[in-house]
Design an enzyme around this catalytic site. Structure first.
Site, PDB file in Angstrom:
ATOM      1  N   HIS A 278       0.835  -1.222   0.000  1.00  0.00           N
ATOM      2  CA  HIS A 278       0.000   0.000   0.000  1.00  0.00           C
ATOM      3  C   HIS A 278       0.866   1.266   0.000  1.00  0.00           C
ATOM      4  O   HIS A 278       0.884   1.961  -0.987  1.00  0.00           O
ATOM      5  CB  HIS A 278      -1.009   0.011   1.164  1.00  0.00           C
ATOM      6  CG  HIS A 278      -1.822  -1.240   1.260  1.00  0.00           C
ATOM      7  ND1 HIS A 278      -2.569  -1.699   0.207  1.00  0.00           N
ATOM      8  CD2 HIS A 278      -1.981  -2.158   2.261  1.00  0.00           C
ATOM      9  CE1 HIS A 278      -3.172  -2.839   0.559  1.00  0.00           C
ATOM     10  NE2 HIS A 278      -2.820  -3.137   1.792  1.00  0.00           N
ATOM     11  N   ASP A 329      -4.930  -8.755  -2.958  1.00  0.00           N
ATOM     12  CA  ASP A 329      -5.106  -8.489  -1.527  1.00  0.00           C
ATOM     13  C   ASP A 329      -6.324  -9.179  -0.921  1.00  0.00           C
ATOM     14  O   ASP A 329      -6.299 -10.362  -0.640  1.00  0.00           O
ATOM     15  CB  ASP A 329      -5.132  -6.957  -1.326  1.00  0.00           C
ATOM     16  CG  ASP A 329      -5.063  -6.530   0.133  1.00  0.00           C
ATOM     17  OD1 ASP A 329      -5.221  -7.382   1.021  1.00  0.00           O
ATOM     18  OD2 ASP A 329      -4.849  -5.336   0.405  1.00  0.00           O
TER      19      ASP A 329
HETATM   20  C1  NGQ Z   1      -5.166  -7.569   6.471  1.00  0.00           C
HETATM   21  N1  NGQ Z   1      -5.802  -5.822   4.955  1.00  0.00           N
HETATM   22  O1  NGQ Z   1      -4.225  -7.974   7.154  1.00  0.00           O
HETATM   23  O2  NGQ Z   1      -5.952  -8.334   5.951  1.00  0.00           O
HETATM   24  C2  NGQ Z   1      -5.339  -6.096   6.291  1.00  0.00           C
HETATM   25  C3  NGQ Z   1      -6.307  -5.564   7.289  1.00  0.00           C
HETATM   26  C4  NGQ Z   1      -4.906  -4.751   9.200  1.00  0.00           C
HETATM   27  C5  NGQ Z   1      -5.371  -4.742   4.325  1.00  0.00           C
HETATM   28  N2  NGQ Z   1      -4.469  -4.032   4.913  1.00  0.00           N
HETATM   29  C6  NGQ Z   1      -5.916  -5.728   8.710  1.00  0.00           C
HETATM   30  N3  NGQ Z   1      -5.845  -4.405   3.175  1.00  0.00           N
HETATM   31  O3  NGQ Z   1      -4.183  -4.128   8.418  1.00  0.00           O
HETATM   32  O4  NGQ Z   1      -4.839  -4.614  10.418  1.00  0.00           O
HETATM   33 ZN    ZN Z   2      -2.926  -7.047   2.945  1.00  0.00          ZN
END
Ligand code: NGQ
Ligand code: ZN
Length: 463
Positions: A278, A329
Protein backbone atom coordinates in the site's frame (compact mmCIF):
# COMPACT_ATOMS: atom_id res chain seq x y z
CA UNK A 1 13.10 -30.55 -23.21
CA UNK A 2 9.80 -29.43 -24.72
CA UNK A 3 9.26 -26.60 -27.16
CA UNK A 4 6.30 -24.24 -27.33
CA UNK A 5 5.60 -22.19 -30.46
CA UNK A 6 3.68 -18.94 -30.37
CA UNK A 7 2.23 -16.87 -33.17
CA UNK A 8 3.38 -13.70 -31.43
CA UNK A 9 4.97 -12.97 -28.05
CA UNK A 10 6.17 -10.09 -25.91
CA UNK A 11 9.92 -10.61 -25.39
CA UNK A 12 12.29 -8.44 -23.33
CA UNK A 13 13.04 -6.20 -26.29
CA UNK A 14 9.54 -6.07 -27.68
CA UNK A 15 7.02 -8.01 -29.71
CA UNK A 16 8.20 -10.82 -31.99
CA UNK A 17 6.46 -13.27 -34.32
CA UNK A 18 6.85 -17.03 -34.68
CA UNK A 19 8.49 -17.44 -31.32
CA UNK A 20 9.69 -20.79 -30.07
CA UNK A 21 10.45 -21.29 -26.41
CA UNK A 22 12.28 -24.37 -25.16
CA UNK A 23 11.52 -25.50 -21.64
CA UNK A 24 13.75 -27.79 -19.59
CA UNK A 25 12.21 -30.59 -17.49
CA UNK A 26 12.41 -28.44 -14.34
CA UNK A 27 10.28 -25.72 -15.95
CA UNK A 28 13.01 -23.22 -16.82
CA UNK A 29 13.22 -21.49 -20.20
CA UNK A 30 16.15 -22.60 -22.34
CA UNK A 31 16.14 -20.76 -25.62
CA UNK A 32 13.74 -18.17 -26.98
CA UNK A 33 13.95 -17.86 -30.75
CA UNK A 34 11.97 -15.36 -32.81
CA UNK A 35 11.10 -15.85 -36.49
CA UNK A 36 11.50 -19.58 -36.17
CA UNK A 37 9.55 -21.59 -38.67
CA UNK A 38 8.29 -24.70 -37.00
CA UNK A 39 7.34 -27.44 -39.39
CA UNK A 40 5.64 -30.28 -37.57
CA UNK A 41 4.70 -28.48 -34.41
CA UNK A 42 1.48 -26.91 -33.28
CA UNK A 43 1.62 -23.14 -33.26
CA UNK A 44 -0.38 -21.68 -30.40
CA UNK A 45 -2.55 -18.89 -31.81
CA UNK A 46 -2.93 -15.57 -30.01
CA UNK A 47 -0.46 -13.33 -28.19
CA UNK A 48 1.87 -14.71 -25.52
CA UNK A 49 2.94 -12.59 -22.55
CA UNK A 50 4.85 -13.30 -19.36
CA UNK A 51 2.37 -14.38 -16.68
CA UNK A 52 1.67 -11.73 -14.05
CA UNK A 53 2.78 -12.12 -10.42
CA UNK A 54 0.10 -11.31 -7.87
CA UNK A 55 2.27 -9.83 -5.14
CA UNK A 56 -0.24 -9.58 -2.30
CA UNK A 57 -2.85 -12.10 -1.27
CA UNK A 58 -4.77 -13.01 1.88
CA UNK A 59 -6.37 -16.09 0.35
CA UNK A 60 -8.99 -16.73 3.05
CA UNK A 61 -10.55 -13.30 2.47
CA UNK A 62 -11.85 -14.48 -0.90
CA UNK A 63 -14.58 -16.36 0.94
CA UNK A 64 -15.89 -13.12 2.48
CA UNK A 65 -15.66 -10.98 -0.64
CA UNK A 66 -18.85 -8.96 -0.92
CA UNK A 67 -19.98 -9.65 2.64
CA UNK A 68 -18.62 -6.33 3.91
CA UNK A 69 -20.83 -4.12 1.75
CA UNK A 70 -23.76 -3.65 4.13
CA UNK A 71 -23.53 -0.47 6.16
CA UNK A 72 -23.15 -1.03 9.87
CA UNK A 73 -25.47 0.38 12.54
CA UNK A 74 -25.19 4.11 13.09
CA UNK A 75 -22.73 4.48 15.92
CA UNK A 76 -22.89 6.72 18.95
CA UNK A 77 -19.44 8.08 18.26
CA UNK A 78 -20.59 9.10 14.79
CA UNK A 79 -17.77 7.18 13.11
CA UNK A 80 -18.70 5.98 9.61
CA UNK A 81 -17.98 2.51 8.21
CA UNK A 82 -14.31 2.30 7.43
CA UNK A 83 -11.33 0.04 7.00
CA UNK A 84 -11.49 -0.53 10.76
CA UNK A 85 -15.12 -1.65 10.80
CA UNK A 86 -14.44 -3.92 7.79
CA UNK A 87 -11.57 -5.39 9.78
CA UNK A 88 -13.98 -6.33 12.58
CA UNK A 89 -16.18 -8.16 10.05
CA UNK A 90 -13.06 -9.96 8.80
CA UNK A 91 -12.01 -10.99 12.31
CA UNK A 92 -15.49 -12.38 12.97
CA UNK A 93 -15.16 -14.44 9.81
CA UNK A 94 -12.17 -16.22 11.35
CA UNK A 95 -14.04 -17.53 14.38
CA UNK A 96 -14.39 -21.04 12.99
CA UNK A 97 -12.35 -21.32 9.79
CA UNK A 98 -10.60 -24.75 9.66
CA UNK A 99 -7.36 -25.75 7.91
CA UNK A 100 -9.39 -27.76 5.38
CA UNK A 101 -11.47 -24.70 4.60
CA UNK A 102 -8.36 -22.51 4.36
CA UNK A 103 -6.92 -24.91 1.79
CA UNK A 104 -10.15 -25.17 -0.19
CA UNK A 105 -10.58 -21.40 -0.39
CA UNK A 106 -6.96 -20.94 -1.47
CA UNK A 107 -7.27 -23.70 -4.07
CA UNK A 108 -10.32 -22.13 -5.68
CA UNK A 109 -8.75 -18.68 -5.52
CA UNK A 110 -5.54 -19.86 -7.17
CA UNK A 111 -7.46 -21.61 -9.95
CA UNK A 112 -9.26 -18.31 -10.55
CA UNK A 113 -5.99 -16.38 -10.45
CA UNK A 114 -4.51 -18.64 -13.12
CA UNK A 115 -7.56 -18.14 -15.33
CA UNK A 116 -7.15 -14.39 -14.84
CA UNK A 117 -3.52 -14.53 -16.01
CA UNK A 118 -1.65 -14.55 -12.69
CA UNK A 119 0.99 -17.28 -12.71
CA UNK A 120 2.46 -16.70 -9.27
CA UNK A 121 1.28 -15.34 -5.97
CA UNK A 122 2.88 -13.89 -2.84
CA UNK A 123 0.72 -15.18 0.00
CA UNK A 124 0.81 -12.88 3.03
CA UNK A 125 -0.34 -15.57 5.37
CA UNK A 126 -1.39 -14.75 8.89
CA UNK A 127 -4.03 -17.15 10.16
CA UNK A 128 -1.60 -19.51 11.86
CA UNK A 129 -3.50 -20.87 14.87
CA UNK A 130 -6.71 -22.68 15.67
CA UNK A 131 -9.91 -20.77 16.44
CA UNK A 132 -9.04 -20.65 20.15
CA UNK A 133 -5.71 -19.05 19.36
CA UNK A 134 -3.64 -22.11 20.31
CA UNK A 135 -1.04 -23.29 17.80
CA UNK A 136 -1.84 -26.44 15.84
CA UNK A 137 0.38 -29.44 16.73
CA UNK A 138 2.22 -28.54 13.59
CA UNK A 139 2.78 -24.79 13.93
CA UNK A 140 3.09 -24.48 10.15
CA UNK A 141 -0.19 -26.33 9.49
CA UNK A 142 -2.05 -23.54 7.71
CA UNK A 143 1.06 -22.39 5.81
CA UNK A 144 1.53 -25.90 4.48
CA UNK A 145 -2.13 -26.03 3.46
CA UNK A 146 -1.69 -22.87 1.43
CA UNK A 147 1.41 -24.19 -0.31
CA UNK A 148 -0.48 -27.44 -0.99
CA UNK A 149 -3.34 -25.44 -2.53
CA UNK A 150 -0.89 -23.66 -4.83
CA UNK A 151 0.65 -26.98 -5.89
CA UNK A 152 -2.77 -28.46 -6.64
CA UNK A 153 -3.82 -25.44 -8.68
CA UNK A 154 -0.43 -25.22 -10.41
CA UNK A 155 0.51 -21.64 -9.49
CA UNK A 156 3.97 -20.58 -8.26
CA UNK A 157 4.01 -19.28 -4.71
CA UNK A 158 6.09 -17.04 -2.48
CA UNK A 159 4.86 -18.00 0.95
CA UNK A 160 5.22 -15.22 3.50
CA UNK A 161 4.35 -16.32 7.02
CA UNK A 162 3.25 -13.24 8.88
CA UNK A 163 4.84 -12.01 12.08
CA UNK A 164 2.09 -10.56 14.26
CA UNK A 165 2.37 -10.09 18.00
CA UNK A 166 0.72 -6.81 18.98
CA UNK A 167 -2.47 -4.82 18.58
CA UNK A 168 -0.99 -1.39 17.94
CA UNK A 169 2.17 0.74 17.88
CA UNK A 170 4.51 0.44 20.84
CA UNK A 171 3.76 -3.20 21.66
CA UNK A 172 0.07 -2.84 22.56
CA UNK A 173 -1.79 -5.92 23.76
CA UNK A 174 -3.50 -7.67 20.85
CA UNK A 175 -7.29 -7.90 20.76
CA UNK A 176 -9.24 -11.14 20.98
CA UNK A 177 -9.98 -10.95 17.25
CA UNK A 178 -6.25 -11.19 16.55
CA UNK A 179 -5.70 -14.40 18.54
CA UNK A 180 -5.16 -16.68 15.54
CA UNK A 181 -2.31 -14.53 14.23
CA UNK A 182 0.05 -14.25 17.19
CA UNK A 183 3.63 -15.50 17.45
CA UNK A 184 6.69 -14.48 19.39
CA UNK A 185 10.07 -14.71 17.67
CA UNK A 186 10.64 -18.37 18.58
CA UNK A 187 7.24 -19.60 17.50
CA UNK A 188 7.53 -17.64 14.28
CA UNK A 189 10.98 -18.92 13.42
CA UNK A 190 9.74 -22.48 13.93
CA UNK A 191 7.27 -21.89 11.10
CA UNK A 192 9.86 -20.29 8.86
CA UNK A 193 12.43 -23.02 9.43
CA UNK A 194 9.89 -25.81 8.79
CA UNK A 195 8.91 -24.17 5.50
CA UNK A 196 12.53 -23.68 4.46
CA UNK A 197 13.37 -27.30 5.21
CA UNK A 198 10.50 -28.63 3.15
CA UNK A 199 10.66 -26.36 0.14
CA UNK A 200 14.35 -25.80 -0.38
CA UNK A 201 14.51 -27.65 -3.71
CA UNK A 202 11.10 -26.78 -5.06
CA UNK A 203 11.32 -24.27 -7.93
CA UNK A 204 7.60 -23.46 -7.54
CA UNK A 205 7.99 -22.24 -3.96
CA UNK A 206 9.94 -19.42 -2.34
CA UNK A 207 9.82 -18.58 1.34
CA UNK A 208 10.05 -15.08 2.82
CA UNK A 209 8.47 -13.27 5.75
CA UNK A 210 5.87 -10.60 6.33
CA UNK A 211 5.95 -8.53 9.49
CA UNK A 212 2.23 -7.67 9.33
CA UNK A 213 2.61 -3.93 9.93
CA UNK A 214 4.43 -1.60 12.29
CA UNK A 215 1.27 -1.90 14.40
CA UNK A 216 1.80 -5.63 14.93
CA UNK A 217 5.51 -5.80 15.84
CA UNK A 218 7.91 -3.94 18.08
CA UNK A 219 11.21 -2.68 16.69
CA UNK A 220 13.05 -5.32 18.75
CA UNK A 221 10.91 -8.19 17.49
CA UNK A 222 11.27 -6.97 13.91
CA UNK A 223 15.06 -6.81 14.23
CA UNK A 224 15.35 -10.22 15.89
CA UNK A 225 13.26 -11.96 13.29
CA UNK A 226 15.05 -10.37 10.34
CA UNK A 227 18.39 -11.45 11.86
CA UNK A 228 17.10 -14.99 12.19
CA UNK A 229 15.73 -14.94 8.64
CA UNK A 230 19.12 -13.87 7.32
CA UNK A 231 20.52 -17.09 8.78
CA UNK A 232 18.31 -18.98 6.32
CA UNK A 233 18.52 -16.63 3.39
CA UNK A 234 19.85 -13.07 3.44
CA UNK A 235 17.96 -12.32 0.20
CA UNK A 236 14.58 -13.68 1.29
CA UNK A 237 11.78 -11.21 0.54
CA UNK A 238 10.29 -9.13 3.35
CA UNK A 239 6.81 -7.68 2.88
CA UNK A 240 5.00 -5.33 5.26
CA UNK A 241 1.70 -3.41 5.22
CA UNK A 242 2.45 0.25 5.64
CA UNK A 243 0.77 3.67 5.72
CA UNK A 244 -2.52 2.39 4.33
CA UNK A 245 -4.80 4.49 6.51
CA UNK A 246 -4.46 7.99 7.93
CA UNK A 247 -5.20 6.66 11.43
CA UNK A 248 -2.14 4.46 11.05
CA UNK A 249 -0.02 7.46 10.10
CA UNK A 250 -1.36 9.50 13.02
CA UNK A 251 -0.82 6.67 15.52
CA UNK A 252 2.72 6.15 14.25
CA UNK A 253 3.46 9.85 14.64
CA UNK A 254 2.08 9.78 18.17
CA UNK A 255 4.23 6.75 19.02
CA UNK A 256 7.51 7.68 17.36
CA UNK A 257 7.32 11.21 16.03
CA UNK A 258 7.76 9.77 12.55
CA UNK A 259 5.43 8.63 9.80
CA UNK A 260 5.37 4.87 9.02
CA UNK A 261 7.44 4.89 5.82
CA UNK A 262 9.80 7.46 7.30
CA UNK A 263 10.24 5.32 10.43
CA UNK A 264 10.87 2.14 8.45
CA UNK A 265 13.42 3.74 6.12
CA UNK A 266 15.20 5.15 9.17
CA UNK A 267 15.26 1.99 11.27
CA UNK A 268 15.72 -0.87 8.80
CA UNK A 269 18.01 -1.26 5.83
CA UNK A 270 15.18 -1.16 3.34
CA UNK A 271 16.32 -2.28 -0.10
CA UNK A 272 15.21 -4.40 -3.04
CA UNK A 273 14.23 -7.36 -0.90
CA UNK A 274 11.47 -5.26 0.72
CA UNK A 275 7.94 -4.87 -0.55
CA UNK A 276 5.93 -2.09 1.08
CA UNK A 277 2.28 -2.99 0.71
CA UNK A 278 0.00 0.00 0.00
CA UNK A 279 2.36 2.80 1.18
CA UNK A 280 -0.62 4.98 0.33
CA UNK A 281 0.06 7.95 2.57
CA UNK A 282 3.53 9.34 1.98
CA UNK A 283 5.01 12.81 1.83
CA UNK A 284 7.00 13.69 -1.27
CA UNK A 285 10.20 13.10 0.70
CA UNK A 286 9.05 9.63 1.75
CA UNK A 287 7.97 8.82 -1.81
CA UNK A 288 11.35 9.80 -3.21
CA UNK A 289 13.27 7.99 -0.48
CA UNK A 290 11.27 4.80 -0.92
CA UNK A 291 11.86 4.87 -4.69
CA UNK A 292 15.56 5.41 -4.11
CA UNK A 293 15.75 2.49 -1.66
CA UNK A 294 14.54 0.11 -4.39
CA UNK A 295 11.71 -1.29 -2.29
CA UNK A 296 8.72 -2.45 -4.31
CA UNK A 297 5.43 -0.65 -3.79
CA UNK A 298 2.82 -3.41 -3.51
CA UNK A 299 -0.30 -1.76 -4.93
CA UNK A 300 -3.75 -3.32 -4.66
CA UNK A 301 -6.02 -0.71 -6.27
CA UNK A 302 -9.28 -2.69 -6.16
CA UNK A 303 -8.92 -3.48 -2.45
CA UNK A 304 -7.58 -0.01 -1.64
CA UNK A 305 -10.68 1.47 -3.27
CA UNK A 306 -12.96 -1.03 -1.59
CA UNK A 307 -11.54 -0.25 1.84
CA UNK A 308 -11.43 3.50 1.33
CA UNK A 309 -7.68 3.80 1.78
CA UNK A 310 -6.69 6.65 -0.47
CA UNK A 311 -4.59 6.92 -3.61
CA UNK A 312 -0.91 6.05 -3.87
CA UNK A 313 1.33 8.80 -5.35
CA UNK A 314 2.15 6.62 -8.36
CA UNK A 315 3.14 9.36 -10.78
CA UNK A 316 5.78 10.87 -8.53
CA UNK A 317 6.99 7.43 -7.40
CA UNK A 318 7.41 6.26 -11.01
CA UNK A 319 9.12 9.50 -12.02
CA UNK A 320 11.64 8.86 -9.25
CA UNK A 321 12.35 5.40 -10.67
CA UNK A 322 10.18 3.61 -8.11
CA UNK A 323 9.32 -0.04 -8.75
CA UNK A 324 5.74 -1.24 -8.23
CA UNK A 325 3.65 -4.34 -8.73
CA UNK A 326 0.04 -5.37 -8.19
CA UNK A 327 -1.83 -7.64 -5.82
CA UNK A 328 -5.46 -8.55 -5.34
CA UNK A 329 -5.11 -8.49 -1.53
CA UNK A 330 -8.63 -9.05 -0.12
CA UNK A 331 -9.77 -10.49 -3.48
CA UNK A 332 -12.84 -8.32 -3.63
CA UNK A 333 -12.25 -9.11 -7.31
CA UNK A 334 -9.72 -11.35 -9.03
CA UNK A 335 -9.18 -9.43 -12.18
CA UNK A 336 -5.84 -8.11 -13.33
CA UNK A 337 -7.23 -5.45 -15.60
CA UNK A 338 -9.14 -3.94 -12.68
CA UNK A 339 -5.92 -3.52 -10.71
CA UNK A 340 -3.98 -1.97 -13.60
CA UNK A 341 -6.86 0.06 -14.99
CA UNK A 342 -7.82 1.49 -11.62
CA UNK A 343 -4.24 2.31 -10.79
CA UNK A 344 -4.07 4.42 -13.95
CA UNK A 345 -7.58 5.82 -13.56
CA UNK A 346 -6.99 6.91 -9.96
CA UNK A 347 -4.03 8.94 -11.15
CA UNK A 348 -5.96 10.36 -14.12
CA UNK A 349 -8.72 11.48 -11.80
CA UNK A 350 -6.32 13.21 -9.43
CA UNK A 351 -4.08 14.79 -12.04
CA UNK A 352 -6.84 15.43 -14.60
CA UNK A 353 -4.59 14.13 -17.36
CA UNK A 354 -4.46 11.03 -19.55
CA UNK A 355 -1.82 8.31 -20.15
CA UNK A 356 -0.21 9.31 -16.87
CA UNK A 357 1.76 6.12 -16.25
CA UNK A 358 2.81 5.59 -19.88
CA UNK A 359 6.24 6.85 -18.88
CA UNK A 360 7.08 9.07 -21.83
CA UNK A 361 5.99 10.23 -25.25
CA UNK A 362 4.31 7.87 -27.70
CA UNK A 363 4.26 4.92 -25.36
CA UNK A 364 1.39 2.52 -24.83
CA UNK A 365 -0.09 2.88 -21.36
CA UNK A 366 -1.17 -0.76 -21.35
CA UNK A 367 2.31 -1.99 -22.18
CA UNK A 368 3.93 0.33 -19.63
CA UNK A 369 1.54 -0.77 -16.88
CA UNK A 370 1.93 -4.45 -17.73
CA UNK A 371 5.73 -4.39 -17.85
CA UNK A 372 6.07 -2.29 -14.71
CA UNK A 373 3.84 -4.70 -12.79
CA UNK A 374 5.80 -7.69 -14.11
CA UNK A 375 9.03 -6.11 -12.97
CA UNK A 376 7.84 -5.16 -9.50
CA UNK A 377 5.98 -8.42 -9.00
CA UNK A 378 9.07 -10.40 -9.94
CA UNK A 379 11.21 -8.50 -7.45
CA UNK A 380 8.61 -8.89 -4.71
CA UNK A 381 8.10 -12.61 -5.31
CA UNK A 382 11.88 -13.10 -5.50
CA UNK A 383 11.57 -15.84 -8.10
CA UNK A 384 13.02 -15.95 -11.65
CA UNK A 385 9.81 -15.01 -13.44
CA UNK A 386 8.36 -12.00 -15.28
CA UNK A 387 10.28 -12.13 -18.57
CA UNK A 388 10.31 -14.65 -21.42
CA UNK A 389 14.06 -15.22 -21.48
CA UNK A 390 16.60 -17.92 -20.83
CA UNK A 391 16.90 -18.94 -17.19
CA UNK A 392 13.48 -17.62 -16.17
CA UNK A 393 10.52 -19.84 -15.33
CA UNK A 394 8.37 -20.72 -18.34
CA UNK A 395 5.35 -18.89 -16.88
CA UNK A 396 3.27 -17.35 -19.61
CA UNK A 397 -0.22 -16.56 -20.71
CA UNK A 398 -1.82 -16.36 -24.14
CA UNK A 399 -4.51 -13.86 -25.10
CA UNK A 400 -7.18 -14.91 -27.54
CA UNK A 401 -6.98 -12.23 -30.23
CA UNK A 402 -9.90 -13.43 -32.32
CA UNK A 403 -12.64 -11.43 -30.67
CA UNK A 404 -13.22 -7.71 -30.44
CA UNK A 405 -11.90 -5.49 -28.98
CA UNK A 406 -8.62 -7.38 -29.50
CA UNK A 407 -9.40 -8.58 -33.04
CA UNK A 408 -7.37 -6.91 -35.77
CA UNK A 409 -4.91 -5.37 -33.32
CA UNK A 410 -1.32 -6.32 -32.79
CA UNK A 411 1.56 -5.55 -30.47
CA UNK A 412 0.98 -2.97 -27.75
CA UNK A 413 -2.52 -2.24 -29.03
CA UNK A 414 -3.50 -5.68 -27.74
CA UNK A 415 -2.49 -4.71 -24.22
CA UNK A 416 -4.31 -1.39 -24.46
CA UNK A 417 -7.44 -3.13 -25.72
CA UNK A 418 -7.32 -5.76 -23.01
CA UNK A 419 -6.59 -3.50 -20.08
CA UNK A 420 -8.84 -0.58 -21.01
CA UNK A 421 -11.55 -1.89 -23.30
CA UNK A 422 -12.21 -5.55 -22.56
CA UNK A 423 -15.09 -6.71 -20.42
CA UNK A 424 -14.64 -10.43 -21.09
CA UNK A 425 -11.47 -12.20 -20.04
CA UNK A 426 -9.35 -12.89 -23.13
CA UNK A 427 -6.80 -15.14 -21.35
CA UNK A 428 -7.10 -18.46 -23.18
CA UNK A 429 -4.02 -20.48 -22.25
CA UNK A 430 -1.77 -20.40 -19.22
CA UNK A 431 1.52 -22.18 -18.67
CA UNK A 432 3.41 -22.41 -15.38
CA UNK A 433 6.90 -23.88 -15.46
CA UNK A 434 6.14 -24.90 -19.03
CA UNK A 435 3.14 -26.96 -17.98
CA UNK A 436 -0.22 -25.96 -19.39
CA UNK A 437 -2.70 -25.33 -16.58
CA UNK A 438 -5.41 -23.43 -18.46
CA UNK A 439 -6.54 -24.41 -21.98
CA UNK A 440 -9.15 -22.44 -23.90
CA UNK A 441 -10.01 -20.61 -20.71
CA UNK A 442 -10.59 -23.80 -18.74
CA UNK A 443 -8.59 -25.07 -15.78
CA UNK A 444 -8.76 -28.86 -15.56
CA UNK A 445 -9.69 -28.72 -11.87
CA UNK A 446 -12.12 -25.81 -11.99
CA UNK A 447 -15.26 -27.85 -11.41
CA UNK A 448 -13.82 -29.52 -8.33
CA UNK A 449 -12.54 -26.16 -7.06
CA UNK A 450 -15.97 -24.58 -7.55
CA UNK A 451 -17.89 -27.43 -5.88
CA UNK A 452 -15.59 -27.53 -2.88
CA UNK A 453 -15.64 -23.75 -2.51
CA UNK A 454 -19.41 -23.64 -2.70
CA UNK A 455 -19.65 -26.20 0.10
CA UNK A 456 -17.29 -24.13 2.25
CA UNK A 457 -19.18 -20.91 1.64
CA UNK A 458 -22.54 -22.50 2.43
CA UNK A 459 -21.10 -23.89 5.65
CA UNK A 460 -19.52 -20.58 6.63
CA UNK A 461 -22.70 -18.65 6.06
CA UNK A 462 -25.04 -21.17 7.71
CA UNK A 463 -22.59 -21.54 10.63
C1 NGQ B 1 -5.17 -7.57 6.47
N1 NGQ B 1 -5.80 -5.82 4.96
O1 NGQ B 1 -4.23 -7.97 7.15
O2 NGQ B 1 -5.95 -8.33 5.95
C2 NGQ B 1 -5.34 -6.10 6.29
C3 NGQ B 1 -6.31 -5.56 7.29
C4 NGQ B 1 -4.91 -4.75 9.20
C5 NGQ B 1 -5.37 -4.74 4.33
N2 NGQ B 1 -4.47 -4.03 4.91
C6 NGQ B 1 -5.92 -5.73 8.71
N3 NGQ B 1 -5.84 -4.40 3.18
O3 NGQ B 1 -4.18 -4.13 8.42
O4 NGQ B 1 -4.84 -4.61 10.42
ZN1 ZN C 1 -2.93 -7.05 2.94
Amino acid sequence: MTTLHFETALLPDGWANNVSVTVSPDGTIGQVIADSNPSETVVIPGAALPGMPNLHSHAFQRAMAGLGEVSGPARDDGEPDSFWTWRQVMYGFLDALTPDQIETIAFKLYVDMLKAGYTSVAEFHYVHHNPDGAPYDDRAETSRRTIAAAARAGIGITQLPVLYNHGGFGGQTPTDGQRRFLNNADGFIQIVSALYAENADNPHVRIGIAPHSLRAVTPELLGDVINALNGFDAKAPIHIHIAEQMKEVDDCLAWSGQRPVEWLLDHQSVDERWCLIHATHMTDAETDAMAKAGAVAGLCPATEANLGDGIFPAVRFAEQGGIWGIGSDSHISVNMKEELRWLEYGQRLIHRQRTVLAGGAERSTGRALYEAALNGGTRACARPIGVLAEGRRADLIVLNTENTPLAGRSGDALLDAWLFACDANPVSDVFVGGKQVVSDGIHAKQDKAEADMRAVMEKLISG
